[in-house]
Design an enzyme around this catalytic site. Structure first.
Site, PDB file in Angstrom:
ATOM      1  N   GLY A  63      18.320   3.130 -41.313  1.00 29.16           N
ATOM      2  CA  GLY A  63      19.295   2.741 -40.311  1.00 29.16           C
ATOM      3  C   GLY A  63      19.953   1.424 -40.645  1.00 29.16           C
ATOM      4  CG  ASP A  64      22.876   0.218 -38.000  1.00 29.80           C
ATOM      5  OD1 ASP A  64      23.824   0.556 -38.722  1.00 29.80           O
ATOM      6  OD2 ASP A  64      22.659   0.735 -36.879  1.00 29.80           O
ATOM      7  N   GLY A  65      19.150  -1.640 -39.964  1.00 23.32           N
ATOM      8  CA  GLY A  65      18.285  -2.687 -40.492  1.00 23.32           C
ATOM      9  C   GLY A  65      18.022  -2.528 -41.981  1.00 23.32           C
ATOM     10  CG  ASP A 265      15.992  -5.853 -38.075  1.00 25.91           C
ATOM     11  OD1 ASP A 265      15.149  -5.231 -37.399  1.00 25.91           O
ATOM     12  OD2 ASP A 265      16.488  -5.403 -39.122  1.00 25.91           O
TER      13      ASP A 265
END
Length: 287
Positions: A63-65, A265
């Site tokens: 994902g984005d992290g 995060d």
């Protein structure tokens, strides 16, 4: 033909399950693909830099992290990033309209054109999507501990965070212009989506050299659930309590310490955060 290096972290079960059918299609097409399993962020970044040196496309299966983690190393090494969307939110994939089916993902990785995206820099870190300091950051802390699906976790934790949120005053400086406001949140957005599909900054574009600053000002506690619901379509920006600014940098100061998050995060905790744009810094397969 492109060669690929997939960098997986210790919590890679979802990424690995999404990767396997994509890898099958890549190998069937004659591409070389290898997978590196890493245990720390430092190891992941080192593996990404080594892959760039070897002429490989670094692939973020997550994902984005995960994308954020690898993007910094790819930028520093002058490489190219590919994405297999496999996260809970997948907001960058949504912004770039990346495919999700294994055959389409593999075809994009093999034949897609590189696109140059802006990134955000904050506290020495590279952020792709957005940086936020407010109820959404507090909700993100709760969401990271939740096992609910994305469709439920972000709205649910948002309401929980709202009940705990004290009145907070922000001083916001965008390209030298300063305003003070009591607000629920301040979002510095490079991309339009966050929180698993909420269209927080509809005017944001990841390749225009600017960021979009969205402020949801303090009002009745009934406002934030309304704004949260309207974020699904981006229509919250028409509420009179929502203000947007555009610039190349923003400094946000709060009258008390607040959590600051970026791409899902933690970025830091404190009274002040400075965010600036690095134009066209990241090369990513997205066209």
């Amino acid at each position: 033909m492109r060669a690929f290096a997939v960098i997986l972290g210790p919590a890679a079960r979802r990424g690995l399950s999404r990767l396997m059918p994509v890898a099958h299609h890549l190998r069937a097409a004659g591409a070389r693909i290898r997978v590196e399993y890493t245990q720390t962020t430092e190891q992941a970044r080192r593996c990404a830099a080594e892959a760039v040196d070897a002429g490989e496309v670094v692939v973020a299966a997550g994902g984005d992290g995960t994308i954020r983690l690898l993007a910094g190393a790819v930028i520093d090494a002058g490489g190219l990033l590919g994405v297999v969307p496999a996260g809970r939110g997948n907001d960058l994939a949504r912004q770039l309209m990346l495919p999700h089916s294994p055959t389409e993902v593999a075809d994009l990785l093999l034949h897609g054109r590189p696109r140059q995206l802006d990134v955000l820099r904050v506290a020495g870190q590279t952020i792709i999507g957005s940086v936020y300091a407010g109820i959404d950051a507090a909700a993100n802390e709760l969401a990271n501990r939740s096992r609910l699906p994305a469709s439920l976790v972000y709205p649910t934790t948002g309401l929980r965070a709202l009940l705990r949120w004290p009145r907070t005053r922000y001083t916001i400086t965008v390209d030298g212009r300063t305003e003070q406001v009591h607000a629920y949140t301040v979002v510095a957005a490079n991309c339009g989506y966050y929180g698993g599909g909420l269209h927080v900054a509809p005017a944001a574009r990841p390749d225009d050299g600017t960021l979009e600053v969205v402020v949801i000002r303090h009002a009745s506690r009934l406002l934030f659930p309304v704004a949260l619901w309207r974020m699904r379509t981006g229509s919250h920006v028409r509420l009179r309590q929502v203000t947007s600014y555009r610039g190349s940098s923003v400094t946000v100061r709060a009258d008390r310490p607040v959590a600051v998050y970026g791409d899902g995060d933690p970025v830091g905790w404190g009274r002040e955060v400075h965010v600036e744009v690095r134009p066209r810094a990241l090369r990513i397969i997205a066209g």
